[in-house]
Design an enzyme around this catalytic site. Sequence first.
Site, PDB file in Angstrom:
ATOM      1  CG  ASP A 125      -2.022   1.025   1.138  1.00 61.99           C
ATOM      2  OD1 ASP A 125      -2.366   1.430   0.011  1.00 61.99           O
ATOM      3  OD2 ASP A 125      -2.550   1.417   2.188  1.00 61.99           O
ATOM      4  CE1 TYR A 127      -0.723   8.566   4.220  1.00 58.94           C
ATOM      5  CE2 TYR A 127       1.466   9.564   4.272  1.00 58.94           C
ATOM      6  CZ  TYR A 127       0.173   9.476   4.754  1.00 58.94           C
ATOM      7  OH  TYR A 127      -0.210  10.296   5.787  1.00 58.94           O
ATOM      8  CG  HIS A 132      -4.634  10.558   2.391  1.00 54.59           C
ATOM      9  ND1 HIS A 132      -5.729  10.520   3.226  1.00 54.59           N
ATOM     10  CD2 HIS A 132      -3.784   9.578   2.832  1.00 54.59           C
ATOM     11  CE1 HIS A 132      -5.560   9.557   4.124  1.00 54.59           C
ATOM     12  NE2 HIS A 132      -4.395   8.977   3.909  1.00 54.59           N
ATOM     13  NE  ARG A 141       3.668  13.724  10.428  1.00 49.95           N
ATOM     14  CZ  ARG A 141       3.016  12.767   9.758  1.00 49.95           C
ATOM     15  NH1 ARG A 141       2.742  11.626  10.316  1.00 49.95           N
ATOM     16  NH2 ARG A 141       2.668  12.956   8.499  1.00 49.95           N
ATOM     17  CD  GLU A 198      -6.537   4.684   4.422  1.00 51.93           C
ATOM     18  OE1 GLU A 198      -5.823   3.873   3.814  1.00 51.93           O
ATOM     19  OE2 GLU A 198      -6.103   5.482   5.281  1.00 51.93           O
ATOM     20  CE1 TYR A 243       2.380   6.885  12.804  1.00 51.67           C
ATOM     21  CE2 TYR A 243       0.934   7.008  14.713  1.00 51.67           C
ATOM     22  CZ  TYR A 243       1.783   7.620  13.814  1.00 51.67           C
ATOM     23  OH  TYR A 243       2.035   8.960  13.910  1.00 51.67           O
ATOM     24  CB  THR A 348      -6.430   7.779   1.228  1.00 47.87           C
ATOM     25  OG1 THR A 348      -6.329   6.724   2.166  1.00 47.87           O
ATOM     26  CG2 THR A 348      -7.808   8.403   1.280  1.00 47.87           C
TER      27      THR A 348
END
Length: 414
Positions: A125, A127, A132, A141, A198, A243, A348
């Site tokens: 996957d 990113y 997104h 963050r 997503e 995570y 996503t």
Amino acid sequence: MKSFIDYSSDSDFSIYNIPFGVGYIKDEYPTCVTRIGDTIIDLAALFDAGYFKEFNLEENVFEALVLNPFIELGKEVTVPIREKIQELLTEGSPLANDKDTQEEAFFSLEEVDMMMPVHVPNYTDFYSSIEHATNVGKMFRDPENALLPNWKHLPVGYHGRASSIVVSKTPIFRPKGQTKPNDVDKPVFGPTKRLDFELEMAFITNRYTELGETIDTDTAEDTIFGMVLFNDWSARDMQKWEYVPLGPFLAKNFGSSVSPWVVTLEAMEDFRVAGPKQDPEVLPYLQYKGDKNFDIKLQVSLTPKDGEENVICNSNFKYMYWNMAQQLAHHTVNGCNIEVGDMYASGTISGKDKNSYGSMLEISWSGQKPIKLSNGEERTFVEDNDTITMRGWCEKDGKRVGFGEVETLILPAH
Ligand code: CA
């Protein structure tokens, strides 16, 4: 080009599409299939009737539980076979007058249950949507420096779980796991309170490479058979707790849902568009020539139990910052080998404005802004007995090539 099979002008499955899937026919047998409008066509039956003789295939690759044996033939075979199918389904073809074969091979949607189209040995996957990644970075963050320093230099990704990728209409149970609410000291256990979808697309590879072999951006698309819609289910509260430092684990591996029809890159050729300008300039192995993005309109809807469908997102695959050729070049630049049937999901796919956000996390801005449904209910995340439906289609100059849908009902935790 006109098919002898009638279909409506807004069908995803026009004569220009010719996707591939696997169908279970009349609860009796599985077979590889294609589709025009609302007619499903058994390719193994066309093979048996002699329509693919010119390809000299040793065995009926369509008589299979998955598309992998067909995909593995590579584009030098799969591209002309798809063109042959297109020709056979056009007005005036030998098949148009062959009622016996039509009797054997043509089925209505109601007669066929669509199955998982490929066996997926590996799932990655990415990113790759800048919108997104920026939204998530702002929420979790630093609103000022939302993107991490590596993001514009490489297509960030992780290895996901292949075993729990399921086809559209397979229900998913709400996952249970550890979370740590902000107001308590210790983690707690229970069903996720922040279940999310997503909106993604995934590409499927058509060959095996050796360890140490790399794929460059010029030839990467030769290794891509086609694409499906991909819903990367996520449990945000579990994700937040687990995570660090290695990335997603149980928050993601309980299920991902895909659409049953694999649309080939060849079918999408007319819908190529330029990608966003990449600044700063990327390293030479990630540079590419030509238009490598695709204009694929994407939509997500939420249907509550006994309620009507609510469209909650309109996005587009063309927004992707990193394209598929770059993703595959990056994935193999260290010598990582790939396999037939691997799925590589985009990450996503969000656009710039609020109605193009591809997850509830962004739509409700981490639960702070509930959305209102047509039945008066509100949602910040996905509730039990909600159905999430994703659709995707390309449309230009009267041609429509679509992916159909991936639809998933969420069941209570068990
Ligand atoms: Ca994802």
